[in-house]
Design a protein around this motif. Structure first.
Motif, PDB file in Angstrom:
ATOM      1  N   ILE A  20      36.669 -45.002  15.508  1.00 43.18           N
ATOM      2  CA  ILE A  20      37.807 -44.929  14.584  1.00 43.18           C
ATOM      3  C   ILE A  20      39.091 -44.677  15.355  1.00 43.18           C
ATOM      4  CG2 ILE A  20      38.859 -43.556  12.736  1.00 43.18           C
ATOM      5  CD1 ILE A  20      35.973 -43.087  11.692  1.00 43.18           C
ATOM      6  N   LEU A  21      39.072 -43.702  16.251  1.00 42.18           N
ATOM      7  CA  LEU A  21      40.282 -43.356  16.997  1.00 42.18           C
ATOM      8  C   LEU A  21      40.689 -44.481  17.948  1.00 42.18           C
ATOM      9  CD1 LEU A  21      39.546 -39.604  17.721  1.00 42.18           C
ATOM     10  CD2 LEU A  21      41.096 -40.552  16.004  1.00 42.18           C
ATOM     11  N   GLU A  22      39.701 -45.153  18.559  1.00 40.94           N
ATOM     12  CA  GLU A  22      40.033 -46.265  19.448  1.00 40.94           C
ATOM     13  C   GLU A  22      40.623 -47.439  18.673  1.00 40.94           C
ATOM     14  OE1 GLU A  22      36.647 -47.328  21.767  1.00 40.94           O
ATOM     15  OE2 GLU A  22      36.701 -45.497  22.978  1.00 40.94           O
ATOM     16  N   GLN A  23      40.063 -47.745  17.512  1.00 32.18           N
ATOM     17  CA  GLN A  23      40.558 -48.881  16.732  1.00 32.18           C
ATOM     18  C   GLN A  23      41.882 -48.574  16.038  1.00 32.18           C
ATOM     19  OE1 GLN A  23      39.407 -52.053  16.792  1.00 32.18           O
ATOM     20  NE2 GLN A  23      38.175 -51.163  18.453  1.00 32.18           N
ATOM     21  N   GLU A  24      42.132 -47.308  15.749  1.00 33.14           N
ATOM     22  CA  GLU A  24      43.452 -46.929  15.236  1.00 33.14           C
ATOM     23  C   GLU A  24      44.537 -47.417  16.186  1.00 33.14           C
ATOM     24  OE1 GLU A  24      46.284 -42.974  14.912  1.00 33.14           O
ATOM     25  OE2 GLU A  24      44.231 -42.820  15.666  1.00 33.14           O
ATOM     26  N   GLN A  25      44.324 -47.218  17.488  1.00 35.15           N
ATOM     27  CA  GLN A  25      45.291 -47.636  18.490  1.00 35.15           C
ATOM     28  C   GLN A  25      45.231 -49.135  18.736  1.00 35.15           C
ATOM     29  OE1 GLN A  25      47.570 -45.493  19.782  1.00 35.15           O
ATOM     30  NE2 GLN A  25      46.696 -44.005  18.374  1.00 35.15           N
ATOM     31  N   ALA A  26      44.033 -49.670  18.878  1.00 44.26           N
ATOM     32  CA  ALA A  26      43.880 -51.090  19.205  1.00 44.26           C
ATOM     33  C   ALA A  26      44.435 -51.997  18.115  1.00 44.26           C
ATOM     34  CB  ALA A  26      42.405 -51.409  19.452  1.00 44.26           C
ATOM     35  N   GLN A  27      44.291 -51.597  16.853  1.00 43.80           N
ATOM     36  CA  GLN A  27      44.745 -52.419  15.732  1.00 43.80           C
ATOM     37  C   GLN A  27      46.132 -52.020  15.235  1.00 43.80           C
ATOM     38  OE1 GLN A  27      42.886 -55.036  14.966  1.00 43.80           O
ATOM     39  NE2 GLN A  27      41.329 -54.338  16.432  1.00 43.80           N
ATOM     40  N   ASP A  28      46.750 -51.019  15.880  1.00 45.95           N
ATOM     41  CA  ASP A  28      48.105 -50.569  15.526  1.00 45.95           C
ATOM     42  C   ASP A  28      48.181 -50.162  14.049  1.00 45.95           C
ATOM     43  OD1 ASP A  28      50.785 -49.949  15.843  1.00 45.95           O
ATOM     44  OD2 ASP A  28      51.465 -52.001  15.444  1.00 45.95           O
ATOM     45  N   CYS A  29      47.288 -49.256  13.655  1.00 43.02           N
ATOM     46  CA  CYS A  29      47.221 -48.811  12.259  1.00 43.02           C
ATOM     47  C   CYS A  29      48.101 -47.585  12.052  1.00 43.02           C
ATOM     48  CB  CYS A  29      45.777 -48.488  11.873  1.00 43.02           C
ATOM     49  SG  CYS A  29      44.675 -49.923  11.947  1.00 43.02           S
ATOM     50  N   ASP A  30      48.789 -47.531  10.925  1.00 43.75           N
ATOM     51  CA  ASP A  30      49.603 -46.352  10.608  1.00 43.75           C
ATOM     52  C   ASP A  30      48.980 -45.501   9.508  1.00 43.75           C
ATOM     53  OD1 ASP A  30      50.056 -48.268   8.668  1.00 43.75           O
ATOM     54  OD2 ASP A  30      52.229 -48.271   8.845  1.00 43.75           O
ATOM     55  N   LEU A  31      47.780 -45.873   9.050  1.00 50.27           N
ATOM     56  CA  LEU A  31      47.061 -45.112   8.036  1.00 50.27           C
ATOM     57  C   LEU A  31      45.569 -45.261   8.276  1.00 50.27           C
ATOM     58  CD1 LEU A  31      47.143 -43.457   5.340  1.00 50.27           C
ATOM     59  CD2 LEU A  31      47.019 -45.661   4.147  1.00 50.27           C
ATOM     60  N   ILE A  32      44.833 -44.150   8.155  1.00 47.42           N
ATOM     61  CA  ILE A  32      43.370 -44.161   8.197  1.00 47.42           C
ATOM     62  C   ILE A  32      42.877 -43.645   6.849  1.00 47.42           C
ATOM     63  CG2 ILE A  32      41.297 -43.246   9.306  1.00 47.42           C
ATOM     64  CD1 ILE A  32      42.932 -42.858  11.847  1.00 47.42           C
ATOM     65  N   VAL A  33      41.943 -44.357   6.241  1.00 50.10           N
ATOM     66  CA  VAL A  33      41.450 -44.009   4.910  1.00 50.10           C
ATOM     67  C   VAL A  33      39.958 -43.722   4.992  1.00 50.10           C
ATOM     68  CG1 VAL A  33      41.325 -44.685   2.489  1.00 50.10           C
ATOM     69  CG2 VAL A  33      43.163 -45.594   3.948  1.00 50.10           C
ATOM     70  N   ILE A  34      39.575 -42.518   4.584  1.00 52.25           N
ATOM     71  CA  ILE A  34      38.175 -42.117   4.667  1.00 52.25           C
ATOM     72  C   ILE A  34      37.703 -41.634   3.299  1.00 52.25           C
ATOM     73  CG2 ILE A  34      36.533 -40.538   5.759  1.00 52.25           C
ATOM     74  CD1 ILE A  34      38.287 -40.448   8.179  1.00 52.25           C
ATOM     75  N   GLY A  35      36.563 -42.148   2.861  1.00 50.51           N
ATOM     76  CA  GLY A  35      35.970 -41.676   1.615  1.00 50.51           C
ATOM     77  C   GLY A  35      35.309 -40.332   1.829  1.00 50.51           C
TER      78      GLY A  35
END
Length: 298
Positions: A248-263
């Protein structure tokens, strides 16, 4: 998908809490929802102040409350000037978490917005059994804001495990960030892979197991996109082998995400945060804002 009707931004008047208020205002402007700003004066701190006051300074407590209310009203005026949102203002005295939960219930908030750090709220949030019990009163979607809000969310990373909580996460992200591109991430590990390797199972056989798991996850992801009625043009699908929080943390950076959504799972929307889970790890380590969904997300 129903738009957000009511948002509650709880602020301790710190700089990071101000970021949370501005993000809440941006979401309210985008969704047309009503925004409420709440500040809670800790009853414990107020009792300590009363103990120090003498007869000649009895009015100091009221002066303090008036000052706090003025700061919250000034923040509401700034919200109106920048985002055109008329926010309701509320100042309460009491136990911080209990007062926030009570007000969220009173206005039936569709989203609770908090700063990631501040003058004590998040520090209190992560410690103490009394706090854990209080947190179970808050059972609604929670947005923890870390970044200054310049624009609506552009790209949301949604880790999925194909359970009910994955569908909850997709419902709430469509309400909170309706224009964002969605990056679906499934991180998998072959059951007992380490033990199988230790037992002498050849790497080729383990590789076959990983290929089969990846293929099955890809089919489940396609089904999830269809069930959630997502626009395929707005969805990226990623299936990776590895531990969930790391991916999750690696893809947050790799995909340039500004929001993470977790159920969420459990009885309270913040429960995982207190129990050393993936949610707590991501909240502590991510740069992006974190949105924790729950069953009220529909």
């Amino acid at each position: 998908m129903n738009p957000l009707r009511t948002l509650l931004a709880a602020t301790d008047l710190s700089a990071l809490a101000r970021h949370a208020v501005m993000r809440a205002a941006l979401i309210a402007a985008e969704s047309g929802g009503q925004l409420s700003l709440q500040h809670v004066v800790s009853v414990g701190a107020l009792d300590a102040l009363r103990h120090l006051l003498d007869a000649g300074t009895a009015g100091m407590q009221q002066q303090l409350l008036d000052e706090v209310r003025g700061e919250v009203q000034a923040l509401a005026a700034e919200v109106a000037a920048h985002h055109g949102v008329a926010a309701a203002v509320r100042v309460d005295v009491g136990a911080v978490l209990a007062e926030i939960a009570s007000h969220a219930d009173a206005i039936d908030a569709d989203l609770l917005v908090l700063g990631a750090r501040g003058a004590g709220f998040m520090r209190e949030l992560l410690i103490g059994s009394t706090t854990e019990r209080a947190l179970r009163k808050i059972n609604r979607p929670l947005l923890v804001v870390k970044q200054m809000a310049h624009e609506p969310y552009r790209r949301a990373l949604v880790p999925v495990d194909f359970s009910v909580r994955s569908r909850d996460a997709l419902r709430v992200v469509q309400r909170v960030a309706p224009a964002a591109e969605i990056v679906l991430l499934h991180a998998f590990e072959v059951p007992f892979e380490g033990k199988l390797r230790f037992a002498g199972v050849e790497e080729q056989a383990l590789s076959t197991l990983r290929v089969n798991a990846r293929r099955e996850a890809g089919a489940q992801m396609n089904e999830l996109v269809e069930q959630a009625a997502l626009d395929p043009a707005r969805v990226r699908r990623i299936v990776l082998h590895g531990e969930a929080s790391t991916q999750i943390l690696e893809q947050e950076q790799a995909q340039d995400c500004d929001l993470i959504v977790i159920g969420k799972r459990g009885q309270g929307v913040l429960e995982e945060m207190l129990l050393g889970s993936v949610t707590r790890h991501v909240l502590a380590r991510s740069a992006a804002d974190v949105l924790v969904a729950d069953r009220r997300a529909g």
